[in-house]
Scaffold this active site. Structure first.
Site, PDB file in Angstrom:
ATOM      1  N   ARG A 109       0.840  -1.162   0.440  1.00 54.77           N
ATOM      2  CA  ARG A 109       0.050  -0.091  -0.335  1.00 54.77           C
ATOM      3  C   ARG A 109       0.790   1.288  -0.198  1.00 54.77           C
ATOM      4  O   ARG A 109       1.825   1.315   0.813  1.00 54.77           O
ATOM      5  CB  ARG A 109      -1.009   0.380   1.287  1.00 54.77           C
ATOM      6  CG  ARG A 109      -2.298  -0.851   1.015  1.00 54.77           C
ATOM      7  CD  ARG A 109      -2.720  -0.690   2.382  1.00 54.77           C
ATOM      8  NE  ARG A 109      -3.541   0.651   1.998  1.00 54.77           N
ATOM      9  CZ  ARG A 109      -4.138   1.564   3.422  1.00 54.77           C
ATOM     10  NH1 ARG A 109      -4.831   0.880   4.545  1.00 54.77           N
ATOM     11  NH2 ARG A 109      -5.107   2.816   3.120  1.00 54.77           N
TER      12      ARG A 109
ATOM     13  N   ASP B 229     -10.640   6.416  15.140  1.00 54.49           N
ATOM     14  CA  ASP B 229      -9.182   6.054  15.045  1.00 54.49           C
ATOM     15  C   ASP B 229      -8.107   7.621  15.596  1.00 54.49           C
ATOM     16  O   ASP B 229      -8.166   8.128  14.249  1.00 54.49           O
ATOM     17  CB  ASP B 229      -8.924   6.176  13.925  1.00 54.49           C
ATOM     18  CG  ASP B 229      -7.255   5.919  13.548  1.00 54.49           C
ATOM     19  OD1 ASP B 229      -6.819   5.399  13.853  1.00 54.49           O
ATOM     20  OD2 ASP B 229      -7.244   5.761  12.200  1.00 54.49           O
TER      21      ASP B 229
ATOM     22  N   ASP C  95      -2.047   6.392  17.140  1.00 57.39           N
ATOM     23  CA  ASP C  95      -1.460   7.206  16.366  1.00 57.39           C
ATOM     24  C   ASP C  95      -0.985   8.770  17.043  1.00 57.39           C
ATOM     25  O   ASP C  95      -2.341   9.294  17.193  1.00 57.39           O
ATOM     26  CB  ASP C  95      -2.404   6.808  14.771  1.00 57.39           C
ATOM     27  CG  ASP C  95      -3.017   5.798  14.204  1.00 57.39           C
ATOM     28  OD1 ASP C  95      -1.724   5.091  14.220  1.00 57.39           O
ATOM     29  OD2 ASP C  95      -3.857   6.022  13.502  1.00 57.39           O
TER      30      ASP C  95
ATOM     31  N   TYR D 100       0.819   5.415  -0.433  1.00 58.28           N
ATOM     32  CA  TYR D 100      -0.630   6.692  -0.286  1.00 58.28           C
ATOM     33  C   TYR D 100      -0.057   7.329  -1.540  1.00 58.28           C
ATOM     34  O   TYR D 100       0.789   7.670  -2.202  1.00 58.28           O
ATOM     35  CB  TYR D 100       0.422   8.247   0.856  1.00 58.28           C
ATOM     36  CG  TYR D 100       0.057   7.491   2.375  1.00 58.28           C
ATOM     37  CD1 TYR D 100      -1.044   6.921   3.251  1.00 58.28           C
ATOM     38  CD2 TYR D 100       1.205   7.571   3.291  1.00 58.28           C
ATOM     39  CE1 TYR D 100      -1.144   6.728   3.912  1.00 58.28           C
ATOM     40  CE2 TYR D 100       1.323   7.706   4.667  1.00 58.28           C
ATOM     41  CZ  TYR D 100      -0.415   7.024   4.772  1.00 58.28           C
ATOM     42  OH  TYR D 100      -0.773   6.556   6.587  1.00 58.28           O
TER      43      TYR D 100
ATOM     44  N   ASP E  34     -10.294   0.924  16.891  1.00 53.02           N
ATOM     45  CA  ASP E  34      -9.865   0.417  15.949  1.00 53.02           C
ATOM     46  C   ASP E  34      -8.760  -1.264  15.713  1.00 53.02           C
ATOM     47  O   ASP E  34      -8.311  -1.390  14.847  1.00 53.02           O
ATOM     48  CB  ASP E  34      -9.589   1.201  15.241  1.00 53.02           C
ATOM     49  CG  ASP E  34      -8.117   1.982  14.881  1.00 53.02           C
ATOM     50  OD1 ASP E  34      -7.462   1.785  16.944  1.00 53.02           O
ATOM     51  OD2 ASP E  34      -6.971   2.709  14.731  1.00 53.02           O
TER      52      ASP E  34
END
Length: 281
Positions: free
Chosen positions: A119, A190, A158, A121, A153
Site C-alpha cells: 500500500r 481512530d 496514532d 499513499y 480501531d
C-alpha cells in the site's frame, strides 16, 4: 478529484513547514534538547532490516542487548517531563505506508498491504507519522455521542508529529502532546494525536493546539483535510471527524493517551479480548 484535493493541500501545508523558519528561529532551551538526547540514548534500541524496502517482504525488527524486543510492548510510554515516546513508522514527505505488525511475533514494522500488494499513499504525508507504545484503542468500547458511538480501531494510538525535521523510520522520539482529532474511519474511532518533537526549535513555545498556527500555519487544518481525503483515490468514502471536527486541546489529548494506556493495560492483564494480537506471552 481526490488527487486534486490532496495536491491542493501541498502549498499551504508545506509552506507552513518552513514559514518563518529563518525569521523566527528561536533558541530551544538547552535543558529540553539535552533531555531529548538523553532519552533517546537511554533506550539503546537498534533495528535489523530484511527484505526489499517498499515490498511486502520488508521487515524491520527491533533489538536491545542482542535480544528481539517489541516496539509496542517493550518501550515505555512515558519519556519524563510530560513527554511521550513516539515510534516513527512513516517519515514526513514519503509515500510508503509502513506500520507496526500488531499480529506478528515481535511486532516488527512492515509494509502495509492490500490483497498481497504494497500500500502506498497517493500523495506524500506532510508530517511524521507513528504511534505511542503501550497504548491500544479497544474495539469493544464504544465512544460517546460526540463520536457517534464509534469504538476503537484495535491499534496503538496514532501520532502526527508536526516538527520541522524528518524523523527516521524506526526511531523513537520524545514528543510533547498538543491536541487530538477524533477521526472516524469506516465506523471505527481512530484518534490522531497531534504532537511535536521535544527537540524541535519551537517546542518550548508550542504548548497547546492553538499555539501551532503561529509557528506552523495551516498545520491543524491540513492534518484534518489530509486524513479526510487520503483514501478516496481508492474509491473509499471520505473519513469523518467527531467533536464537530474540532481539534481538541492538550488536556483532552493527555486524557486520550491515559485512556488508551488503560485499555492497553486491560489487554495485557487479560481483561480485554486480544483476538489475534501478539502480546508476547
Amino acid at each position: 478529484m481526490a488527487n486534486k484535493m490532496l495536491l491542493a493541500l501541498l502549498p499551504s501545508v508545506c509552506g507552513g513547514l518552513n514559514l518563518q523558519r529563518s525569521a523566527l528561529l528561536l533558541r530551544q532551551p538547552a535543558s529540553l534538547i539535552r533531555r531529548a538526547s538523553e532519552l533517546r540514548a537511554s533506550l539503546d534500541i537498534v533495528f535489523e532490516e530484511s527484505g526489499e524496502f517498499g515490498t511486502t517482504d520488508y521487515t524491520m525488527t527491533f533489538k536491545k542487548d542482542g535480544e528481539t524486543i517489541s516496539p509496542w510492548h517493550d518501550v515505555p510510554l512515558e519519556a519524563g517531563d510530560g513527554l511521550y515516546n513516539m515510534l516513527t513508522e512513516i517519515p514526513k514527505m514519503t509515500l510508503k505506508k509502513m506500520e507496526v505488525a500488531t499480529k506478528e511475533a515481535g511486532n516488527p514494522v512492515k509494509q502495509d498491504e492490500k490483497k498481497g500488494k504494497a500500500r502506498l499513499y497517493h500523495g506524500p504525508i506532510f508530517w511524521n507519522y507513528g504511534c505511542l507504545p503501550q497504548t491500544w484503542e479497544d474495539p469493544s468500547v464504544a465512544g460517546g455521542e460526540e463520536v457517534s458511538g464509534a469504538a476503537g480501531d484495535d491499534d496503538p494510538l496514532d501520532v502526527v508529529e508536526i516538527g520541522a525535521a524528518s524523523l527516521p523510520m524506526g526511531s523513537f522520539t520524545p514528543v510533547k502532546p498538543l491536541g487530538v482529532l477524533s477521526m472516524i474511519d469506516d465506523g471505527e474511532l481512530d484518534w490522531k494525536l497531534i504532537a511535536i518533537a521535544a527537540s524541535d526549535e519551537h517546542a518550548a513555545d508550542i504548548n497547546d493546539v492553538d499555539d501551532i498556527e503561529q509557528f506552523y500555519p495551516g498545520t491543524v487544518s491540513g492534518i484534518r483535510e489530509w486524513f479526510r481525503w487520503y483514501k478516496t483515490p481508492d474509491d473509499k468514502p471520505v473519513n469523518a471527524f467527531g467533536h464537530d471536527e474540532k481539534a481538541l486541546g492538550k488536556e483532552e489529548a493527555v486524557k486520550v493517551i491515559e485512556e488508551t494506556n488503560g485499555f492497553y493495560k486491560n489487554l495485557m492483564d487479560g481483561k480485554a479480548d486480544a483476538g489475534k494480537l501478539w502480546l508476547g506471552k
